[in-house]
Design a protein around this motif. Structure first.
Motif, mmCIF file in Angstrom:
data_model
loop_
_atom_site.group_PDB
_atom_site.id
_atom_site.type_symbol
_atom_site.label_atom_id
_atom_site.label_comp_id
_atom_site.label_asym_id
_atom_site.label_seq_id
_atom_site.Cartn_x
_atom_site.Cartn_y
_atom_site.Cartn_z
ATOM 1 N N GLU A 1 -6.903 22.742 -62.700
ATOM 2 C CA GLU A 1 -6.118 23.333 -61.607
ATOM 3 C C GLU A 1 -5.531 22.247 -60.715
ATOM 4 N N MET A 2 -6.289 21.113 -60.569
ATOM 5 C CA MET A 2 -5.803 19.996 -59.758
ATOM 6 C C MET A 2 -4.802 19.127 -60.514
ATOM 7 N N ASN A 3 -4.783 19.247 -61.838
ATOM 8 C CA ASN A 3 -3.975 18.371 -62.670
ATOM 9 C C ASN A 3 -2.905 19.207 -63.368
ATOM 10 N N SER A 4 -1.651 18.981 -63.025
ATOM 11 C CA SER A 4 -0.566 19.758 -63.614
ATOM 12 C C SER A 4 -0.110 19.193 -64.948
ATOM 13 N N SER A 5 -0.649 18.044 -65.354
ATOM 14 C CA SER A 5 -0.275 17.424 -66.621
ATOM 15 C C SER A 5 -1.033 18.087 -67.762
ATOM 16 N N LEU A 6 -1.233 17.338 -68.850
ATOM 17 C CA LEU A 6 -1.959 17.879 -69.993
ATOM 18 C C LEU A 6 -3.385 18.253 -69.603
ATOM 19 N N GLU B 1 1.737 11.010 -59.627
ATOM 20 C CA GLU B 1 2.662 12.071 -59.991
ATOM 21 C C GLU B 1 2.679 13.147 -58.915
ATOM 22 N N PRO B 2 3.871 13.474 -58.375
ATOM 23 C CA PRO B 2 3.966 14.465 -57.277
ATOM 24 C C PRO B 2 3.353 15.815 -57.646
ATOM 25 N N GLU B 3 3.511 16.228 -58.927
ATOM 26 C CA GLU B 3 2.974 17.533 -59.328
ATOM 27 C C GLU B 3 1.452 17.549 -59.248
ATOM 28 N N ASN B 4 0.818 16.468 -59.714
ATOM 29 C CA ASN B 4 -0.654 16.380 -59.646
ATOM 30 C C ASN B 4 -1.125 16.347 -58.201
ATOM 31 N N ARG B 5 -0.410 15.584 -57.400
ATOM 32 C CA ARG B 5 -0.786 15.449 -55.994
ATOM 33 C C ARG B 5 -0.709 16.797 -55.286
ATOM 34 N N GLU B 6 0.356 17.529 -55.541
ATOM 35 C CA GLU B 6 0.539 18.834 -54.914
ATOM 36 C C GLU B 6 -0.524 19.819 -55.385
ATOM 37 N N ALA B 7 -0.824 19.793 -56.687
ATOM 38 C CA ALA B 7 -1.826 20.708 -57.234
ATOM 39 C C ALA B 7 -3.202 20.419 -56.650
ATOM 40 N N ALA B 8 -3.537 19.128 -56.497
ATOM 41 C CA ALA B 8 -4.843 18.757 -55.946
ATOM 42 C C ALA B 8 -4.960 19.173 -54.487
ATOM 43 N N ILE C 1 -7.696 21.923 -53.070
ATOM 44 C CA ILE C 1 -8.708 21.477 -52.097
ATOM 45 C C ILE C 1 -8.637 22.317 -50.825
ATOM 46 N N LEU C 2 -7.412 22.597 -50.350
ATOM 47 C CA LEU C 2 -7.263 23.353 -49.104
ATOM 48 C C LEU C 2 -7.489 24.849 -49.301
ATOM 49 N N SER C 3 -7.517 25.294 -50.563
ATOM 50 C CA SER C 3 -7.766 26.713 -50.817
ATOM 51 C C SER C 3 -9.252 27.020 -50.965
ATOM 52 N N MET C 4 -10.081 25.977 -51.048
ATOM 53 C CA MET C 4 -11.521 26.197 -51.237
ATOM 54 C C MET C 4 -12.138 26.845 -50.015
ATOM 55 N N ASP C 5 -13.167 27.644 -50.264
ATOM 56 C CA ASP C 5 -13.921 28.227 -49.160
ATOM 57 C C ASP C 5 -14.988 27.234 -48.709
ATOM 58 N N LYS C 6 -14.512 26.055 -48.358
ATOM 59 C CA LYS C 6 -15.378 24.962 -47.906
ATOM 60 C C LYS C 6 -14.717 24.278 -46.731
ATOM 61 N N GLN C 7 -15.524 23.660 -45.903
ATOM 62 C CA GLN C 7 -14.955 22.785 -44.885
ATOM 63 C C GLN C 7 -14.579 21.469 -45.557
ATOM 64 N N VAL C 8 -13.333 21.046 -45.367
ATOM 65 C CA VAL C 8 -12.858 19.812 -45.974
ATOM 66 C C VAL C 8 -12.449 18.849 -44.866
ATOM 67 N N ILE C 9 -13.079 17.687 -44.869
ATOM 68 C CA ILE C 9 -12.674 16.608 -43.974
ATOM 69 C C ILE C 9 -12.125 15.509 -44.848
ATOM 70 N N ALA C 10 -10.867 15.116 -44.603
ATOM 71 C CA ALA C 10 -10.220 14.121 -45.447
ATOM 72 C C ALA C 10 -9.598 13.033 -44.595
ATOM 73 N N THR C 11 -9.415 11.865 -45.206
ATOM 74 C CA THR C 11 -8.687 10.763 -44.562
ATOM 75 C C THR C 11 -7.482 10.433 -45.422
ATOM 76 N N SER C 12 -6.402 9.963 -44.794
ATOM 77 C CA SER C 12 -5.218 9.575 -45.550
ATOM 78 C C SER C 12 -4.298 8.738 -44.675
ATOM 79 N N SER C 13 -3.461 7.948 -45.327
ATOM 80 C CA SER C 13 -2.431 7.190 -44.607
ATOM 81 C C SER C 13 -1.066 7.845 -44.774
ATOM 82 N N GLY D 1 1.389 18.406 -42.087
ATOM 83 C CA GLY D 1 1.676 19.828 -42.037
ATOM 84 C C GLY D 1 0.797 20.671 -42.933
ATOM 85 N N ARG D 2 0.047 20.017 -43.804
ATOM 86 C CA ARG D 2 -0.800 20.770 -44.737
ATOM 87 C C ARG D 2 -2.172 21.080 -44.140
ATOM 88 N N PHE D 3 -2.630 20.248 -43.195
ATOM 89 C CA PHE D 3 -3.940 20.440 -42.567
ATOM 90 C C PHE D 3 -3.759 21.087 -41.201
#
Length: 569
Positions: free
Chosen positions: A443-448, A519-526, A530-542, A548-550
């Motif tokens: 589900e996170m990987n839009s490739s093969l 790959e943008p497709e993989n990144r978007e799928a991941a 992750i944001l659809s999970m019924d979990k609290q997600v704390i992430a870091t990024s540059s 706008g996604r969080f």
């Protein structure tokens, strides 16, 4: 159990302090900033509070640390150096009691740490966990009762393996000691027989006649002295060589066990468990390391052992040749003695034992009689003691045999139970986990699509059209695949852990989770998964495009910061 507030007063010797965040409302939270703005420090600060300094990833925290977390279940935990404080339902504990109570609430350390995915390759959950630990965690979140049963039988199997080895060694030593005491008994019985023979010859007057003949015939006495001394010297040499031969034969018969048994004295640095002899033997035979089971050349080790065996064979051959030569010389001496007896029948069955004692007492038969009586008494006493020791060793040997048989039967039973439970757990949980992990990864990987298999030994395999790749071999997985495998593993583990109530912890913490997804497709799928999970997600990024996604975003700068996250679930 999710994080409600985060208060980093000071962390990593003051690198992280001085910034406040308020009114955070959503489940997801993003710390965004450039290089050295405190993203990974925040990741480690949370890990530090939960598990302590030694569990932080790729960081020496120093001594100045004060991190407090409040949780949605109403508890609060502060960890500093050296202070700790745990609050639950109005009750406040401090020090070691606080740490122990909080650890008890969290549960399995490996399980909690596997909810944290670091950004650096080689520092992620699948790299941090050994094969056995992976399987143990999966069993813990899929069927913990079965895992505990299996663990008990595995412990029993390991203990029985050690008992079998110890008892085999005990039996071997008892057998060797028994053989030695039986040789001693044989020697004492021979001495007793010879002293009784001398005593009989003295009483009958035969020894007196023999003594007179020897004293009258100096040439005969001299020739017999020479032959008897030569025979005695050969006897001593042969006895010494036979001892060396027995010792070498014992070594030669055991050398093939040395490597496999030696691993029982060591603990595997990966899984912190002992390795059984049988498992070590099987691994050695397939060219794998007896400790970790990985593909590793043992040619050098085999060459060393082969050289030792060859040297042992050469030495045995030399000993046997030398023994044969000495036996030939002794036979020649016996023939010379027999020839003298044929020529001089009056000396009867005179041997070196009698002759040496006649000479020792200068043919004084009264003194010789006293000596013989004293020696007979000593020999009889020694025989009684030796026979008592023989009885003790026989009982010890039989006891060891009985225990060995019982241990071996129990070991077979325990091994069968381990095999059955391993298969049962594989069918009951590991396959289910593997299938769900594969589903989440894809589900996170839009490739093969990627197939993910976990075998009962904990090896992660990726069956392909032409070959089977393995996670542990390294070098044949891309950075993107490694990151997605670890993130999807952490998410799968968190899902099963919540469902099975293996832990109350319900937060996944990700450090730069999308930095290696080119790959943008993989990144978007991941991101979407992750944001659809019924979990609290704390992430870091540059990446500022993630703002706008969080629902909650904190922009970090290079200033030392103190962060307070208030009232978010």
């Amino acid at each position: 159990m999710r994080i409600k507030t985060l208060d980093i007063e000071e962390f990593a010797s003051g690198e992280h302090r001085g910034k406040t965040v308020q009114n955070v409302q959503g489940d997801s939270f993003l710390f965004r900033g450039g290089s050295r703005t405190g993203k990974t420090l925040t990741f480690n600060a949370i890990l530090y509070n939960l598990l302590g300094a030694r569990h932080t990833v790729d960081l020496a925290t120093g001594r100045q640390n004060e991190v407090e977390l409040r949780f949605t279940n109403g508890t609060r935990f502060f960890r500093g150096n050296p202070r700790a404080e745990f609050e639950n339902g109005g009750e406040v504990l401090t020090g070691g009691d606080a740490s122990d109570e909080f650890s008890e609430l969290l549960g399995d350390t490996d399980l909690i740490k596997s909810h944290f995915v670091h950004s650096h390759l080689g520092k992620m959950p699948l790299d941090d966990l050994g094969k056995d630990d992976r399987i143990s965690l999966i069993r813990a979140v899929t069927n913990d009762e079965l895992r505990q049963r299996l663990s008990r039988f595995e412990d029993a199997e390991e203990q029985l393996e050690e008992l079998v080895i110890e008892t085999e060694d005990e039996k071997r030593r008892a057998t060797e000691n028994l053989e030695e005491i039986q040789r001693e008994i044989q020697s004492l019985e021979s001495q007793k027989e010879k002293y009784e023979d001398i005593e009989s010859k003295i009483d009958s007057g035969e020894l007196a006649d023999l003594s007179e003949r020897l004293l009258r015939d100096e040439d005969l006495e001299s020739r017999l002295d020479q032959l008897f001394r030569e025979k005695e010297g050969l006897r001593k040499q042969l006895r010494k060589l036979h001892r060396k031969k027995r010792k070498q034969q014992n070594y030669d018969s055991e050398v093939n066990q040395i490597i496999a048994e030696a691993v029982n004295d060591f603990v595997c640095p990966t899984c912190d468990r002992r390795i059984t002899t049988e498992k070590a033997k099987n691994r050695i035979q397939t060219g794998n390391c007896p400790y970790c089971g990985r593909d590793h050349s043992l040619e050098g080790l085999k060459e060393q052992i082969s050289e030792r065996i060859n040297r042992s064979d050469d030495l045995l051959s030399e000993l046997e040749t030398e023994i044969e030569e000495l036996q030939s010389q002794r036979d020649q001496v016996d023939q010379d003695i027999e020839k003298i007896r044929d020529d001089r029948p009056e000396i009867g069955d005179l041997d070196g034992f009698v002759k040496r004692r006649l000479d020792r007492f200068d043919h004084d038969l009264d003194l010789l009689r006293d000596h013989v009586e004293e020696e007979l008494e000593n020999v009889v006493q020694s025989l009684e003691e030796a026979r008592a020791e023989e009885q003790r060793l026989q009982e010890k040997q039989e006891n060891a045999e009985d225990r060995l048989e019982a241990y071996q039967e129990s070991l077979v039973s325990a091994s069968e139970q381990v095999e059955e439970l391993t298969q049962e757990s594989f069918e009951a949980g590991i396959q289910e986990f593997s299938e769900k992990w594969e589903e989440i990864y894809n589900e996170m990987n839009s490739s093969l699509e990627l197939e993910i298999d976990i075998d009962p030994e904990g090896t992660i395999q990726f069956p392909g059209r032409n070959n089977v790749r393995e996670y542990d071999r390294g070098g044949n997985l891309s950075g993107s695949e490694l990151h997605l495998l670890n993130i999807s593993f952490a998410c799968t583990l968190a899902m099963f852990a919540t469902e099975s109530e293996a832990t109350e912890w319900d937060t996944v913490v990700l450090d730069e989770p999308f930095s290696n997804l080119q790959e943008p497709e993989n990144r978007e799928a991941a991101i979407e998964y992750i944001l659809s999970m019924d979990k609290q997600v704390i992430a870091t990024s540059s990446d500022d495009s993630l703002d706008g996604r969080f629902e909650n975003v904190e922009v970090l700068s290079r200033e030392a910061l103190q962060t307070r996250l208030g009232e978010f679930t």
